[in-house]
Design a protein around this motif. Structure first.
Motif, PDB file in Angstrom:
ATOM      1  N   MET A  65       0.841  -1.215   0.000  1.00  0.00           N
ATOM      2  CA  MET A  65       0.000   0.000   0.000  1.00  0.00           C
ATOM      3  C   MET A  65       0.871   1.258   0.000  1.00  0.00           C
ATOM      4  O   MET A  65       0.558   2.245  -0.657  1.00  0.00           O
ATOM      5  N   PRO A 120      -4.939   7.739   0.251  1.00  0.00           N
ATOM      6  CA  PRO A 120      -6.082   7.527   1.144  1.00  0.00           C
ATOM      7  C   PRO A 120      -5.734   7.909   2.588  1.00  0.00           C
ATOM      8  O   PRO A 120      -4.610   7.680   3.044  1.00  0.00           O
ATOM      9  N   PHE A 178      -6.477   6.709   5.426  1.00  0.00           N
ATOM     10  CA  PHE A 178      -6.112   5.694   6.434  1.00  0.00           C
ATOM     11  C   PHE A 178      -4.613   5.384   6.450  1.00  0.00           C
ATOM     12  O   PHE A 178      -4.100   4.843   7.430  1.00  0.00           O
ATOM     13  N   LEU A 179      -3.904   5.768   5.381  1.00  0.00           N
ATOM     14  CA  LEU A 179      -2.457   5.496   5.365  1.00  0.00           C
ATOM     15  C   LEU A 179      -1.687   6.344   6.379  1.00  0.00           C
ATOM     16  O   LEU A 179      -0.515   6.087   6.635  1.00  0.00           O
TER      17      LEU A 179
END
Lengths: 132, 90
Positions: free
Chosen positions: A91, A106, A108-109
């Motif tokens: 990711m 994103p 959430f990273l």
């Protein structure tokens, strides 16, 4: 089968490079740096962290087989954290590519450093203490 | 996407051979070597597959559901290849 101690030295060296690389990438996607620094971090990721991760997988499996560790209970649990760390690194690689193209990553990273630290701590604990 | 298809094929094929050839050979004929070869190969292929799905999911902004479905499909023999059919060609 190669010497067990040599395999462990190589495995731990590769693992140290993965830890450095994943933490570096974690902070990069959480707080993107300037373009020139991003480019050098991506180069490091491509030529050091990625190959080191592959080496960790291969050497880890050889060590597991030569030490008969696959019958132990701690190893499957450790492999779950290896899987999490590998997916996280994937990711991060994708996220850094997006950053290089001027796109956002994103949200959430931004938790990347925490996920990486928990996974690394769990792997080190399980591999060194072999609790079950 | 082409690389993902290749890794998915290796992952799926090694899983099938492991389940339907190597494991029966070990337990029914006492021949353990195929498991010792195919087990690690499948393990590495699975890790590579999940890592690649994770990378492409972020890189190409896939919906979270698609990414989870593709990653979970790696747990089923040839599941990954069937799941890949749902993706746009290129």
């Amino acid at each position: 089968m190669p010497d067990y101690t040599l395999l462990k030295i190589l495995h731990m060296t590769a693992a140290a490079l993965v830890i450095i690389g994943v933490l570096l990438s974690s902070f990069t996607v959480a707080k993107p740096p300037a373009a020139a620094r991003l480019a050098s971090i991506r180069r490091w990721d491509r030529f050091v962290t990625g190959p080191a991760l592959g080496a960790v997988w291969i050497l880890g499996i050889i060590i597991g087989l030569s030490g008969n560790w696959f019958s132990s209970g701690w190893l499957p649990v450790k492999l779950v954290f290896v899987l999490i760390l590998s997916a996280l690194h994937g990711m991060q690689t994708g996220g850094m590519r997006r950053l290089a193209q001027g796109e956002a990553v994103p949200a959430f990273l931004r938790f990347s450093p925490y996920i990486a630290l928990v996974s690394i701590a769990a792997i080190v604990l399980l591999a060194s203490a072999k609790p079950f | 996407m082409r690389l993902l298809r290749i890794v998915a094929l290796i992952e799926g094929l090694s899983f099938l051979l492991l389940l339907f050839v190597a494991v029966p050979l070990k337990h029914l004929a006492g021949i353990a070597e195929p498991v010792l070869i195919l087990g690690p190969l499948h393990g590495i292929a699975f890790l590579a597959y999940v890592r690649l799905v994770s990378r492409l999911a972020i890189e190409q902004d896939w919906p979270r559901r698609r990414a989870l479905r593709l990653a979970a499909a790696g747990l089923i023999p040839f599941g990954a290849l069937f799941a890949l059919r749902s993706l746009p060609s290129e």
